[in-house]
Scaffold this motif. Structure first.
Motif, PDB file in Angstrom:
ATOM      1  N   GLU A 148      -9.688   4.027   3.527  1.00 16.88           N
ATOM      2  CA  GLU A 148      -9.414   3.056   4.599  1.00 16.88           C
ATOM      3  C   GLU A 148      -8.364   2.041   4.183  1.00 16.88           C
ATOM      4  N   VAL A 149      -8.411   1.603   2.931  1.00 13.69           N
ATOM      5  CA  VAL A 149      -7.431   0.640   2.438  1.00 13.69           C
ATOM      6  C   VAL A 149      -6.040   1.279   2.407  1.00 13.69           C
ATOM      7  N   VAL A 150      -5.950   2.525   1.996  1.00 12.77           N
ATOM      8  CA  VAL A 150      -4.657   3.213   1.978  1.00 12.77           C
ATOM      9  C   VAL A 150      -4.111   3.346   3.397  1.00 12.77           C
ATOM     10  N   GLU A 151      -4.975   3.701   4.356  1.00 11.43           N
ATOM     11  CA  GLU A 151      -4.543   3.780   5.758  1.00 11.43           C
ATOM     12  C   GLU A 151      -4.060   2.419   6.254  1.00 11.43           C
ATOM     13  N   GLU A 152      -4.747   1.367   5.835  1.00  4.64           N
ATOM     14  CA  GLU A 152      -4.333   0.014   6.205  1.00  4.64           C
ATOM     15  C   GLU A 152      -2.943  -0.292   5.645  1.00  4.64           C
ATOM     16  N   ALA A 153      -2.696   0.090   4.389  1.00  9.67           N
ATOM     17  CA  ALA A 153      -1.392  -0.129   3.771  1.00  9.67           C
ATOM     18  C   ALA A 153      -0.299   0.615   4.527  1.00  9.67           C
ATOM     19  N   ILE A 154      -0.577   1.838   4.901  1.00  5.46           N
ATOM     20  CA  ILE A 154       0.399   2.639   5.652  1.00  5.46           C
ATOM     21  C   ILE A 154       0.708   1.987   6.994  1.00  5.46           C
ATOM     22  N   SER A 155      -0.331   1.551   7.709  1.00  2.04           N
ATOM     23  CA  SER A 155      -0.133   0.953   9.036  1.00  2.04           C
ATOM     24  C   SER A 155       0.638  -0.364   8.973  1.00  2.04           C
ATOM     25  N   LEU A 156       0.515  -1.087   7.850  1.00  2.27           N
ATOM     26  CA  LEU A 156       1.204  -2.372   7.687  1.00  2.27           C
ATOM     27  C   LEU A 156       2.593  -2.217   7.061  1.00  2.27           C
ATOM     28  N   GLY A 157       2.945  -0.993   6.674  1.00  5.11           N
ATOM     29  CA  GLY A 157       4.239  -0.774   6.028  1.00  5.11           C
ATOM     30  C   GLY A 157       4.285  -1.266   4.598  1.00  5.11           C
ATOM     31  N   CYS A 158       3.144  -1.259   3.913  1.00  8.70           N
ATOM     32  CA  CYS A 158       3.074  -1.725   2.523  1.00  8.70           C
ATOM     33  C   CYS A 158       3.253  -0.550   1.561  1.00  8.70           C
ATOM     34  N   ASN A 159       4.095  -0.723   0.567  1.00  9.92           N
ATOM     35  CA  ASN A 159       4.247   0.326  -0.448  1.00  9.92           C
ATOM     36  C   ASN A 159       3.790  -0.126  -1.835  1.00  9.92           C
ATOM     37  N   LEU A 160       3.053  -1.236  -1.878  1.00 13.03           N
ATOM     38  CA  LEU A 160       2.420  -1.686  -3.116  1.00 13.03           C
ATOM     39  C   LEU A 160       1.059  -2.284  -2.788  1.00 13.03           C
ATOM     40  N   ILE A 161       0.043  -1.840  -3.523  1.00 14.36           N
ATOM     41  CA  ILE A 161      -1.301  -2.423  -3.420  1.00 14.36           C
ATOM     42  C   ILE A 161      -1.628  -3.078  -4.751  1.00 14.36           C
ATOM     43  N   ILE A 162      -1.996  -4.343  -4.708  1.00 15.06           N
ATOM     44  CA  ILE A 162      -2.559  -5.013  -5.893  1.00 15.06           C
ATOM     45  C   ILE A 162      -4.060  -5.105  -5.657  1.00 15.06           C
ATOM     46  N   ALA A 163      -4.837  -4.463  -6.523  1.00 18.69           N
ATOM     47  CA  ALA A 163      -6.285  -4.412  -6.355  1.00 18.69           C
ATOM     48  C   ALA A 163      -6.979  -4.971  -7.589  1.00 18.69           C
ATOM     49  N   HIS A 164      -8.264  -5.311  -7.403  1.00 21.35           N
ATOM     50  CA  HIS A 164      -9.054  -5.860  -8.510  1.00 21.35           C
ATOM     51  C   HIS A 164      -9.736  -4.761  -9.306  1.00 21.35           C
ATOM     52  N   HIS A 165     -10.213  -3.745  -8.634  1.00 20.51           N
ATOM     53  CA  HIS A 165     -10.946  -2.677  -9.302  1.00 20.51           C
ATOM     54  C   HIS A 165     -10.079  -1.439  -9.464  1.00 20.51           C
ATOM     55  N   ALA A 166     -10.128  -0.861 -10.660  1.00 23.59           N
ATOM     56  CA  ALA A 166      -9.263   0.268 -11.011  1.00 23.59           C
ATOM     57  C   ALA A 166      -9.563   1.508 -10.181  1.00 23.59           C
ATOM     58  N   ILE A 167      -8.511   2.266  -9.876  1.00 23.91           N
ATOM     59  CA  ILE A 167      -8.710   3.576  -9.238  1.00 23.91           C
ATOM     60  C   ILE A 167      -8.806   4.671 -10.294  1.00 23.91           C
ATOM     61  N   ILE A 168      -8.315   4.376 -11.515  1.00 24.55           N
ATOM     62  CA  ILE A 168      -8.441   5.310 -12.641  1.00 24.55           C
ATOM     63  C   ILE A 168      -9.013   4.527 -13.804  1.00 24.55           C
ATOM     64  N   PHE A 169     -10.254   4.814 -14.170  1.00 25.32           N
ATOM     65  CA  PHE A 169     -10.892   4.074 -15.256  1.00 25.32           C
ATOM     66  C   PHE A 169     -11.075   4.935 -16.504  1.00 25.32           C
ATOM     67  N   ARG A 170     -11.415   6.208 -16.308  1.00 25.72           N
ATOM     68  CA  ARG A 170     -11.580   7.122 -17.439  1.00 25.72           C
ATOM     69  C   ARG A 170     -10.400   8.090 -17.463  1.00 25.72           C
ATOM     70  N   PRO A 171     -10.052   8.611 -18.657  1.00 22.10           N
ATOM     71  CA  PRO A 171      -8.927   9.548 -18.745  1.00 22.10           C
ATOM     72  C   PRO A 171      -9.113  10.736 -17.807  1.00 22.10           C
ATOM     73  N   LEU A 172      -8.037  11.110 -17.120  1.00 20.04           N
ATOM     74  CA  LEU A 172      -8.082  12.241 -16.196  1.00 20.04           C
ATOM     75  C   LEU A 172      -7.781  13.537 -16.937  1.00 20.04           C
ATOM     76  N   GLN A 173      -8.583  14.563 -16.671  1.00 22.49           N
ATOM     77  CA  GLN A 173      -8.317  15.885 -17.225  1.00 22.49           C
ATOM     78  C   GLN A 173      -7.399  16.680 -16.305  1.00 22.49           C
ATOM     79  N   GLY A 174      -7.304  16.219 -15.080  1.00 24.57           N
ATOM     80  CA  GLY A 174      -6.462  16.878 -14.089  1.00 24.57           C
ATOM     81  C   GLY A 174      -6.645  16.179 -12.755  1.00 24.57           C
TER      82      GLY A 174
END
Length: 371
Positions: free
Chosen positions: A50-76
């Motif tokens: 929902e937040v990403v959709e909100e960014a798209i609708s507002l024409g935002c290409n940068l999100i500054i957030a408090h909580h990480a979207i990647i916290f542990r190493p990604l295997q893929g």
């Protein structure tokens, strides 16, 4: 004129410097690129679909957030999983995600100060210190006529703060000697001749966070081709930054009445409470996020109540036995940062004449429903 991504983040890191974050924390740019003009900035607590959709609708290409979207190493990255779909949508829409977490929590004028202010806590101090500011001594020699220009430049860039005092410096008159060699273009003197220059020695204190900015300001303001200066690491330590805030309330109250202050100040409909509702409350502690394990630190600081999220059953029992009351407004109470960061960033960008729009996310990312 639109601000570049690196410029926007430089301003954000003035508010919440990366070096004050806890070592385990995952902060900074987590997805996308900052090598682009920022059409719009969206400030969010969490990043979900929902937040990403909100960014798209507002024409935002940068999100500054408090909580990480990647916290542990990604295997893929599998785009048929919820997380993978989220990353894919961000990438396809050229939206970068930058995280400011524990550095925003502990910094002065950040998350825990905002929460303390909302609850009427005065002169709040950290519940637990985690970072002590490193200080440096700057010494620079300046021609007498240019002394004030250089002094103003370094002090206005962030040097000279000692406790509750700013713009502190010590200045000594003397004279310097030098011989400009072949190829030099001296501000004072002539090539091949000994020069005696009336100079003033400036001494001031520089916090680590402002070291590069102060040195650059000094070099820019200084008239000499080759600037004589020293920068010493000091044993003297600066401000202590830490988790949470504790302080006296503006007016003594009861736990029952303070609950209403918490609900109103943090804009939550429900809270969980541990303790006697008629207990007098004079000194309160608050910690954004999950701070239940720090109840003993709050007791040590003299708090009658600790306001924090995600309190578990056994922590509640232990705290009650130890003699402190608890109020749990939920982890989502940190949403106070959305408007506060957006206001701060909008002011910074406007100050530098940038047209990048700034928005506080209106998406409610609270995962719990209370029935």
């Amino acid at each position: 004129m639109l601000a570049k991504g690196q410029t926007v983040i430089q301003y954000m890191e003035q508010l919440a410097p990366k070096h004050v974050a806890e070592e385990w924390d995952k902060i900074g740019l987590q997805l996308g690129s900052l090598q682009m003009e920022i059409t719009g900035l969206l400030v969010a607590l969490d990043v979900n679909d929902e937040v990403v959709e909100e960014a798209i609708s507002l024409g935002c290409n940068l999100i500054i957030a408090h909580h990480a979207i990647i916290f542990r190493p990604l295997q893929g990255i599998q785009t048929d999983t919820p997380a993978g779909k989220l990353y894919e949508k961000l990438i396809k829409n050229d939206i970068a995600v930058y995280i400011s977490h524990t550095n925003l929590d502990v910094t002065e004028g950040g998350m825990n100060d905002w929460m303390a202010e909302a609850l009427g806590i005065e002169n709040g101090e950290p519940i637990k210190d985690i970072h002590t500011e490193q200080l440096f001594k700057l010494v620079v020699f300046v021609p007498k006529e240019q002394h004030q220009k250089v002094l103003d430049a370094v002090l206005n860039a962030g040097a000279g703060s000692i406790g509750n005092y700013s713009h502190c410096s010590f200045n000594i008159e003397g004279y310097g000697t030098f011989i400009p060699r072949e190829g030099a273009e001296p501000f004072i003197g002539e090539q091949g001749k000994m020069t005696h220059a009336e100079e003033i020695r400036i001494e001031t204190i520089v916090p680590l966070a402002f070291r590069n900015k102060v040195v650059q300001a000094m070099l820019k303001a200084h008239p000499y081709e080759e600037v004589a200066y020293d920068l010493y690491s000091m044993d003297l330590k600066g401000r202590s930054l830490g988790l949470g805030r504790v302080g006296k309330l503006k007016e003594p109250t009861t736990l029952r009445q303070f609950v209403e202050t918490v609900k109103s100040g943090l804009k939550v409909d429900n809270v969980r409470v541990v303790g006697d509702l008629d207990r007098p409350i004079r000194k309160a502690a608050v910690m954004g996020g999950s701070g239940g394990k720090f109840y003993s630190n709050a007791i040590f600081r003299g708090a009658d109540v600790l306001v924090t999220g995600d309190i578990d059953y056994h922590t509640a029992q232990d705290a009650l036995l130890a003699g402190i009351t608890l109020i749990d407004p939920g982890h989502n109470a940190e949403k106070i940062m959305k408007v506060k960061v957006a206001e701060w960033m909008a002011e910074k960008l406007a100050e530098h004449k940038y047209d990048t729009s700034v928005h506080a996310s209106k998406v409610n990312t609270e995962p719990f429903s209370f029935l």
